[in-house]
Design an enzyme around this catalytic site. Structure first.
Site, PDB file in Angstrom:
ATOM      1  N   GLY A   1       0.775  -1.229   0.000  1.00 27.52           N
ATOM      2  CA  GLY A   1       0.000   0.000   0.000  1.00 27.52           C
ATOM      3  C   GLY A   1       0.806   1.278   0.000  1.00 27.52           C
ATOM      4  O   GLY A   1       0.433   2.258  -0.646  1.00 27.52           O
TER       5      GLY A   1
ATOM      6  N   CYS B   1      15.572  -0.745   1.576  1.00 28.43           N
ATOM      7  CA  CYS B   1      15.779  -1.849   2.512  1.00 28.43           C
ATOM      8  C   CYS B   1      17.254  -2.150   2.743  1.00 28.43           C
ATOM      9  O   CYS B   1      17.603  -2.864   3.668  1.00 28.43           O
ATOM     10  CB  CYS B   1      15.065  -3.100   2.010  1.00 28.43           C
TER      11      CYS B   1
END
Length: 393
Positions: free
Chosen positions: A201, A326
């Site tokens: 999302g 990340c």
């Protein structure tokens, strides 16, 4: 320019005001547990069903094929681990590419430790998977092909339709990590023969902590989280109702604005690429120029360190990155850039700029101007650049 310019939309995006507004009642007024039998809970279960239908429609599938997760990483883990376990009686071989997100690569490494065999297929210098190598890697024991829809670092769009057809012809399941591509590109899972698809999302102006896994009906995938009957007994835990509502609202808006939004991003992307190519020497555009996400720009600048460039851009009010959010704390060069053939010293000088609909032409020109000045300054301090210039004369 006295404001922050955000050009790291591949890392995360701001939730739209409409998304936040849609979510708010589910934190306070409509807080009931969807598993409850009373009206307050039942209404939330209905709201989740509507959200599932909205998301399913965006992929051309049925609502029953959408399973909510905590994000794209969980969806990737679920797709790979649960498939490996469910189809272990058929085989133990998985095929992926060398430029996948670490949510896939690290999961594959985990499965290798548990006795599964993984083939990591090469990509060409533009970051496009080598289909002949993919076909050659298929074995009687191959149970899954997992190849991302579009790369999160260099933006290259993979030949998903061809991969889906190859998988279908061999009776192999096909999973795609579509975290970067979902709502940036039109996707129809049936037309592309996609069996599983991961999305998140917060990449499309929705909330963090929510995503989904699409699973084609008939795919024998096992439960991933145990302890309850939620998500049709496949993913236990009380549903993140505000997140699900926010995700559906973000998808609804993103689908409705996709054409106009991506055209705007594409225009800014080409302005940035054109100016950098013309005004800054010794640069390389990473990824295919045409077959790339409309909002992605990734350059490698020779004779500089990407970390220094990022720090100086930040001082100029510009938010950018050198690759995946990340792995931003890692000193190692991007595995994606190494996979497309860049030497370490050039891979270290990479810069990823990912656009959003709120960015303007004025901002892009400012960013290029600042990047040009910073690169010149960093090269002026580089003995390698000085030596290169002397030898070039």
């Amino acid at each position: 320019m006295n404001k922050t310019i955000y050009l790291d939309h591949a890392a995360t995006t701001a939730a739209r005001p409409e998304v936040v507004e849609a979510m708010l009642p589910y934190f306070t007024e409509n807080f009931g547990n969807p598993s409850s039998v009373y009206d307050m809970g039942a209404k939330n279960k209905t709201a989740i069903t509507r959200a599932r239908e909205t998301i399913a429609a965006s992929l051309g599938t049925a609502a029953e094929n959408i399973y909510f997760t905590a994000g794209g990483t969980e969806a990737d883990n679920w797709a790979l681990i649960a498939t490996a376990e469910a189809y272990a009686d058929k085989g133990n071989h998985i095929i992926t590419s060398k430029i996948e997100h670490h949510a896939v690569l690290h999961t594959c490494q985990y499965l290798e430790k548990r006795g599964f065999e993984v083939t990591y297929v090469d990509v060409d210098e533009q970051g496009i998977i080598k289909l002949d190598q993919l076909k050659a890697a298929i074995k009687p024991t191959t149970i899954l092909i997992s190849v991302m829809y579009a790369n999160n670092e260099i933006g290259t769009i993979q030949p998903v339709e061809e991969i889906g057809q190859i998988a279908k012809e061999h009776g192999i399941l096909f999973h795609t990590d579509a975290v970067q591509a979902y709502c940036q590109l039109p996707i129809n899972v049936d037309a592309l023969n996609i069996d599983m698809l991961s999305a998140s999302g917060h990449k499309l102006n929705g909330p963090k902590g929510i995503g989904f896994l699409y699973v084609r009906k008939g795919v024998k995938i096992r439960s991933y989280i145990h302890g309850g009957a939620q998500e049709r007994k496949r993913r236990a835990g009380t549903e993140n109702v505000p997140g699900i509502i926010g995700l559906a609202k973000a998808v609804e808006i993103a689908q409705a604005t996709m054409k106009e939004r991506t055209e705007h991003e594409l225009k800014l992307r080409e302005l940035m690429i054109s100016r950098i190519y013309k005004e800054i020497p010794y640069v390389r555009l990473n990824g295919d120029h045409k077959r790339r996400l409309p909002n992605n720009v990734n350059f490698s600048f020779q004779f500089i360190e990407g970390e220094s460039l990022l720090i100086m851009l930040d001082m100029a009010g510009i938010c950018a990155s050198s690759g995946s959010a990340c792995t931003s704390g890692s000193l190692d060069p991007s595995h994606v850039l190494l996979a497309i053939g860049l030497p370490h010293e050039i891979a270290h000088g990479s810069l990823r700029l990912t656009l959003g609909e709120e960015n303007t032409e004025e901002e892009i020109n400012y960013v290029v101007d600042r990047t040009k000045a910073i690169v010149e300054r960093l090269r002026a301090m580089s003995p390698l650049y000085e030596d290169f210039i002397k030898k070039s004369r």
